[in-house]
Design a protein around this motif. Sequence first.
Motif, PDB file in Angstrom:
ATOM      1  N   ARG A  19       9.444  -2.662  -2.449  1.00  0.00           N
ATOM      2  CA  ARG A  19       8.112  -2.316  -2.972  1.00  0.00           C
ATOM      3  C   ARG A  19       7.011  -2.808  -2.035  1.00  0.00           C
ATOM      4  O   ARG A  19       6.019  -2.112  -1.814  1.00  0.00           O
ATOM      5  CB  ARG A  19       7.936  -2.921  -4.360  1.00  0.00           C
ATOM      6  CG  ARG A  19       6.701  -2.425  -5.078  1.00  0.00           C
ATOM      7  CD  ARG A  19       6.822  -2.597  -6.563  1.00  0.00           C
ATOM      8  NE  ARG A  19       5.601  -2.194  -7.237  1.00  0.00           N
ATOM      9  CZ  ARG A  19       5.404  -2.258  -8.540  1.00  0.00           C
ATOM     10  NH1 ARG A  19       6.378  -2.685  -9.338  1.00  0.00           N
ATOM     11  NH2 ARG A  19       4.258  -1.880  -9.080  1.00  0.00           N
ATOM     12  N   LEU A  20       7.193  -4.004  -1.476  1.00  0.00           N
ATOM     13  CA  LEU A  20       6.203  -4.521  -0.527  1.00  0.00           C
ATOM     14  C   LEU A  20       6.176  -3.682   0.739  1.00  0.00           C
ATOM     15  O   LEU A  20       5.103  -3.416   1.297  1.00  0.00           O
ATOM     16  CB  LEU A  20       6.519  -5.981  -0.190  1.00  0.00           C
ATOM     17  CG  LEU A  20       6.263  -7.008  -1.293  1.00  0.00           C
ATOM     18  CD1 LEU A  20       6.791  -8.377  -0.868  1.00  0.00           C
ATOM     19  CD2 LEU A  20       4.776  -7.086  -1.634  1.00  0.00           C
ATOM     20  N   HIS A  23       4.297  -0.607  -0.021  1.00  0.00           N
ATOM     21  CA  HIS A  23       2.874  -0.927  -0.223  1.00  0.00           C
ATOM     22  C   HIS A  23       2.144  -1.109   1.103  1.00  0.00           C
ATOM     23  O   HIS A  23       1.013  -0.616   1.276  1.00  0.00           O
ATOM     24  CB  HIS A  23       2.751  -2.191  -1.067  1.00  0.00           C
ATOM     25  CG  HIS A  23       1.338  -2.623  -1.333  1.00  0.00           C
ATOM     26  ND1 HIS A  23       0.537  -2.024  -2.285  1.00  0.00           N
ATOM     27  CD2 HIS A  23       0.571  -3.602  -0.755  1.00  0.00           C
ATOM     28  CE1 HIS A  23      -0.649  -2.606  -2.298  1.00  0.00           C
ATOM     29  NE2 HIS A  23      -0.656  -3.567  -1.388  1.00  0.00           N
ATOM     30  N   LEU A 199       1.955 -10.334  -4.157  1.00  0.00           N
ATOM     31  CA  LEU A 199       0.749  -9.925  -3.438  1.00  0.00           C
ATOM     32  C   LEU A 199      -0.249 -11.075  -3.356  1.00  0.00           C
ATOM     33  O   LEU A 199      -0.911 -11.275  -2.328  1.00  0.00           O
ATOM     34  CB  LEU A 199       0.110  -8.717  -4.116  1.00  0.00           C
ATOM     35  CG  LEU A 199       0.822  -7.373  -3.960  1.00  0.00           C
ATOM     36  CD1 LEU A 199       0.043  -6.280  -4.696  1.00  0.00           C
ATOM     37  CD2 LEU A 199       0.976  -7.001  -2.488  1.00  0.00           C
TER      38      LEU A 199
END
Length: 214
Positions: A19-20, A23, A199
């Motif tokens: 996911r990072l 992103h 985050l």
Amino acid sequence: MILAIDGPAASGKGTLAKRLAAHFGLPHLDTGLLYRGVAMALLDRGDALSDEAAAERAAQVLAPALLDDPRLRERAMGEAASVVAAQPRVRAALIAFQRAFAATPGGAVLDGRDIGTVICPEADVKLFVTASPEVRAMRRALELRTRGQPADEAEILADIRIRDARDAGRADAPLRAAPDAELLDTSDLSIDEVFTKALALIAPAIRDCTHTRA
């Protein structure tokens, strides 16, 4: 920017890393697949997982395309990978592959067991993702059932405890958090909550990278 994400099996580090990477628009490497690939090569040839010389040869010729094989995601392959990952010659053979990936222009996200301590000690961000063994066993069982595979949660929990002990106790690159890694316990967090917390932990490093480039 290099993001190093370490942690034990089924802690959620892989999901977070993907996911990072999406992103921030960075490539992602699940380094555990490298060891699974070596283990699968040994099993396919009928070699013993304890044969370190054979495992080293398999690591030296590991083809990136092999990492897409769905068999690597099977529970048995995870157990086999834990055996070959404890072999110093195998780890040494795969270091160059991982460091080359980390050197991708613009940065990369790598998750595994020793990214922040051995592979990329200079990483801009180091996260150590963990969760209780019971929660990890529940997650792994759910994952396997979702794929249509049988899953006994008690057996999985026993396997996780064995893998944890093996990973933490190996002489070469044992599983541990880097001294400057941020600890992220995901036991009681949803995927979205884990991502939000990550985050927040990464934000200072992003500001530093931005200032450095400026």
